[in-house]
Design a protein around this motif. Structure first.
Motif, PDB file in Angstrom:
ATOM      1  N   GLU A 100       0.823  -1.212   0.000  1.00  0.00           N
ATOM      2  CA  GLU A 100       0.000   0.000   0.000  1.00  0.00           C
ATOM      3  C   GLU A 100       0.857   1.262   0.000  1.00  0.00           C
ATOM      4  OE1 GLU A 100      -3.929   1.865   1.474  1.00  0.00           O
ATOM      5  OE2 GLU A 100      -3.444  -0.019   0.494  1.00  0.00           O
ATOM      6  N   GLY A 101       1.835   1.322   0.921  1.00  0.00           N
ATOM      7  CA  GLY A 101       2.563   2.576   1.168  1.00  0.00           C
ATOM      8  C   GLY A 101       3.849   2.734   0.374  1.00  0.00           C
ATOM      9  N   GLY A 102       4.325   1.638  -0.260  1.00  0.00           N
ATOM     10  CA  GLY A 102       5.573   1.726  -1.018  1.00  0.00           C
ATOM     11  C   GLY A 102       6.763   1.982  -0.111  1.00  0.00           C
ATOM     12  N   LEU A 112      15.306  -4.293   2.645  1.00  0.00           N
ATOM     13  CA  LEU A 112      16.311  -3.944   1.634  1.00  0.00           C
ATOM     14  C   LEU A 112      15.799  -4.308   0.246  1.00  0.00           C
ATOM     15  CD1 LEU A 112      19.545  -5.263   3.418  1.00  0.00           C
ATOM     16  CD2 LEU A 112      18.695  -2.914   3.328  1.00  0.00           C
ATOM     17  N   ASP A 113      16.417  -3.740  -0.763  1.00  0.00           N
ATOM     18  CA  ASP A 113      16.127  -4.149  -2.134  1.00  0.00           C
ATOM     19  C   ASP A 113      16.459  -5.643  -2.243  1.00  0.00           C
ATOM     20  OD1 ASP A 113      16.275  -2.773  -5.299  1.00  0.00           O
ATOM     21  OD2 ASP A 113      16.906  -4.851  -4.961  1.00  0.00           O
ATOM     22  N   ALA A 114      15.488  -6.437  -2.699  1.00  0.00           N
ATOM     23  CA  ALA A 114      15.644  -7.897  -2.634  1.00  0.00           C
ATOM     24  C   ALA A 114      16.649  -8.437  -3.633  1.00  0.00           C
ATOM     25  CB  ALA A 114      14.298  -8.579  -2.842  1.00  0.00           C
ATOM     26  N   THR A 142      15.282   1.816  -3.351  1.00  0.00           N
ATOM     27  CA  THR A 142      15.087   3.088  -4.039  1.00  0.00           C
ATOM     28  C   THR A 142      13.761   2.992  -4.793  1.00  0.00           C
ATOM     29  OG1 THR A 142      16.044   2.352  -6.124  1.00  0.00           O
ATOM     30  CG2 THR A 142      17.586   3.229  -4.458  1.00  0.00           C
ATOM     31  N   GLU A 143      13.403   4.100  -5.468  1.00  0.00           N
ATOM     32  CA  GLU A 143      12.170   4.101  -6.267  1.00  0.00           C
ATOM     33  C   GLU A 143      12.204   2.994  -7.321  1.00  0.00           C
ATOM     34  OE1 GLU A 143       9.417   5.455  -5.819  1.00  0.00           O
ATOM     35  OE2 GLU A 143      10.004   6.755  -4.146  1.00  0.00           O
ATOM     36  N   LYS A 144      13.415   2.580  -7.707  1.00  0.00           N
ATOM     37  CA  LYS A 144      13.543   1.554  -8.757  1.00  0.00           C
ATOM     38  C   LYS A 144      13.349   0.140  -8.222  1.00  0.00           C
ATOM     39  CE  LYS A 144      16.723   3.962 -11.814  1.00  0.00           C
ATOM     40  NZ  LYS A 144      18.138   4.331 -11.703  1.00  0.00           N
ATOM     41  N   SER A 145      13.396  -0.028  -6.905  1.00  0.00           N
ATOM     42  CA  SER A 145      13.304  -1.380  -6.340  1.00  0.00           C
ATOM     43  C   SER A 145      11.951  -2.003  -6.664  1.00  0.00           C
ATOM     44  CB  SER A 145      13.480  -1.328  -4.818  1.00  0.00           C
ATOM     45  OG  SER A 145      14.714  -0.735  -4.482  1.00  0.00           O
ATOM     46  N   VAL A 185       8.424  -8.845  -0.555  1.00  0.00           N
ATOM     47  CA  VAL A 185       7.268  -8.007  -0.886  1.00  0.00           C
ATOM     48  C   VAL A 185       7.492  -7.380  -2.252  1.00  0.00           C
ATOM     49  CG1 VAL A 185       5.801  -6.114  -0.138  1.00  0.00           C
ATOM     50  CG2 VAL A 185       7.039  -7.454   1.578  1.00  0.00           C
ATOM     51  N   TRP A 186       6.537  -7.594  -3.131  1.00  0.00           N
ATOM     52  CA  TRP A 186       6.603  -6.993  -4.460  1.00  0.00           C
ATOM     53  C   TRP A 186       5.974  -5.611  -4.366  1.00  0.00           C
ATOM     54  CZ3 TRP A 186       5.914 -12.063  -3.458  1.00  0.00           C
ATOM     55  CH2 TRP A 186       6.756 -12.948  -4.122  1.00  0.00           C
ATOM     56  N   VAL A 187       6.813  -4.575  -4.387  1.00  0.00           N
ATOM     57  CA  VAL A 187       6.240  -3.223  -4.273  1.00  0.00           C
ATOM     58  C   VAL A 187       5.861  -2.671  -5.632  1.00  0.00           C
ATOM     59  CG1 VAL A 187       7.089  -2.419  -2.044  1.00  0.00           C
ATOM     60  CG2 VAL A 187       8.621  -2.382  -4.006  1.00  0.00           C
ATOM     61  N   LYS A 188       6.420  -3.266  -6.685  1.00  0.00           N
ATOM     62  CA  LYS A 188       6.081  -2.803  -8.039  1.00  0.00           C
ATOM     63  C   LYS A 188       5.786  -3.985  -8.918  1.00  0.00           C
ATOM     64  CE  LYS A 188       8.599   1.368  -8.816  1.00  0.00           C
ATOM     65  NZ  LYS A 188      10.000   1.658  -9.079  1.00  0.00           N
TER      66      LYS A 188
END
Ligand code: AMP
Length: 283
Positions: free
Chosen positions: A215-217, A245-247, A254-257, A279-282
């Protein structure tokens, strides 16, 4: 089922299998097997002609103040379970036959092994990559199965295989939990009933973190981690780390993660437990 006690025996067996065109899957463990380990053996059984399980409490991945001596061991039970799950061979060497007294060659991954457990357990991943490289040279596997319970370890091993061109396909196996949510671990044997009940908080906070981060990114990370820490401490856990952390890089997201690894290490009494979720944020 064969039981090998020396590197030479295992390597001779592996070479013979390779020459006769058989494929091999390796499952490295430290023994005291539970359903998590057995799920890895089942996956290996489906992948290859020959399944080799190694059972070795690897001294060089333990720090001087860690639990090497009291790490739980039960070879009779372990070998029976391996046989029931269709393993062809168990490799269970004594440390003396794995490392020469003057051994001076080590394998070290230098990026992914830095944060999380790497920061808290100096030398741990160097011990892991060294023993896994040795096991690959002895068992000559086409496949090796590792659990996502040790998410950082899995990434480090994959990187080692890529960087050093090991001809091995790494298979990631899902994290197996008790009904309560507690991640299965040989170290759970150290927990009292009370500690075991308290430790359920770990999977509970990881479960709660997922929707909050989806939800919150990545902006939501500080608040989510703070809430996790609060709940863990309320349940009597002593935090070693709770991080997101970036997985893929294990660097700060970062925004790219695209995916986050939310990982934690927490003491209940003297027992250090680890757990994690992806967690898949994108999408
Ligand atoms: P260990 O004996 O703790 O070194 O673990 C041996 C292998 O089993 C590693 O690849 C671990 O990630 C895996 N493993 C341990 N516990 C679990 C679990 N609960 N679910 C899935 N894999 C696990």
């Amino acid at each position: 089922m064969k039981i090998f006690r020396t590197p030479a025996e295992l390597q001779a067996y592996a070479l013979a299998n390779k020459r006769s065109g058989k494929t091999t899957a390796l499952v490295p463990t430290m023994g005291y097997l539970h359903a998590g380990h057995l799920s890895l053996i089942d996956i290996a059984r489906q992948k290859a002609d020959i399944v080799i399980v190694s059972i070795f409490v690897n001294p060089i991945q333990f720090g001087p103040t860690e639990d090497l001596d009291k790490y739980p061991r039960d070879f009779e039970r372990d070998s029976k379970l391996c046989e029931e799950h269709g393993a062809d061979a168990v490799f269970a060497p004594e440390p003396g036959v794995m490392y020469a007294p003057d051994a001076s060659t080590f394998v070290e991954e230098t990026r992914l092994s830095r944060p999380l457990c790497g920061a808290r357990r100096p030398g741990h991943f160097r011990g892991v990559t060294t023993v896994v490289a040795k096991l690959f040279n002895l068992a000559l596997p086409d496949y090796a199965v590792f659990g996502m319970k040790d998410a950082q370890q899995l990434l480090v091993i994959k990187r080692m295989v890529r960087d050093l061109n090991f001809p091995v396909e790494i298979i990631a196996a899902p994290l197996i939990r008790e009904h309560s949510g507690l991640a299965l671990s040989s170290r759970n044997a150290y927990l009292s009933e009370d500690e075991k009940e308290r430790a359920v908080v770990l999977s509970r906070v990881l479960d709660a973190a997922r929707p909050a981060l989806i939800e919150g990114g990545i902006e939501a990370i500080p608040a989510v981690l703070e809430a996790m820490r609060h709940e863990i401490e309320k349940a009597g856990g002593r935090i070693d780390y709770v991080e997101a952390l970036d997985a893929s890089t294990l660097e700060p997201p970062t925004e790219k993660s695209a995916d986050l690894l939310v990982a934690l290490a927490v003491y209940f009494g003297k027992t250090r437990l680890i757990d994690n979720t992806l967690v898949w944020v994108k999408r």
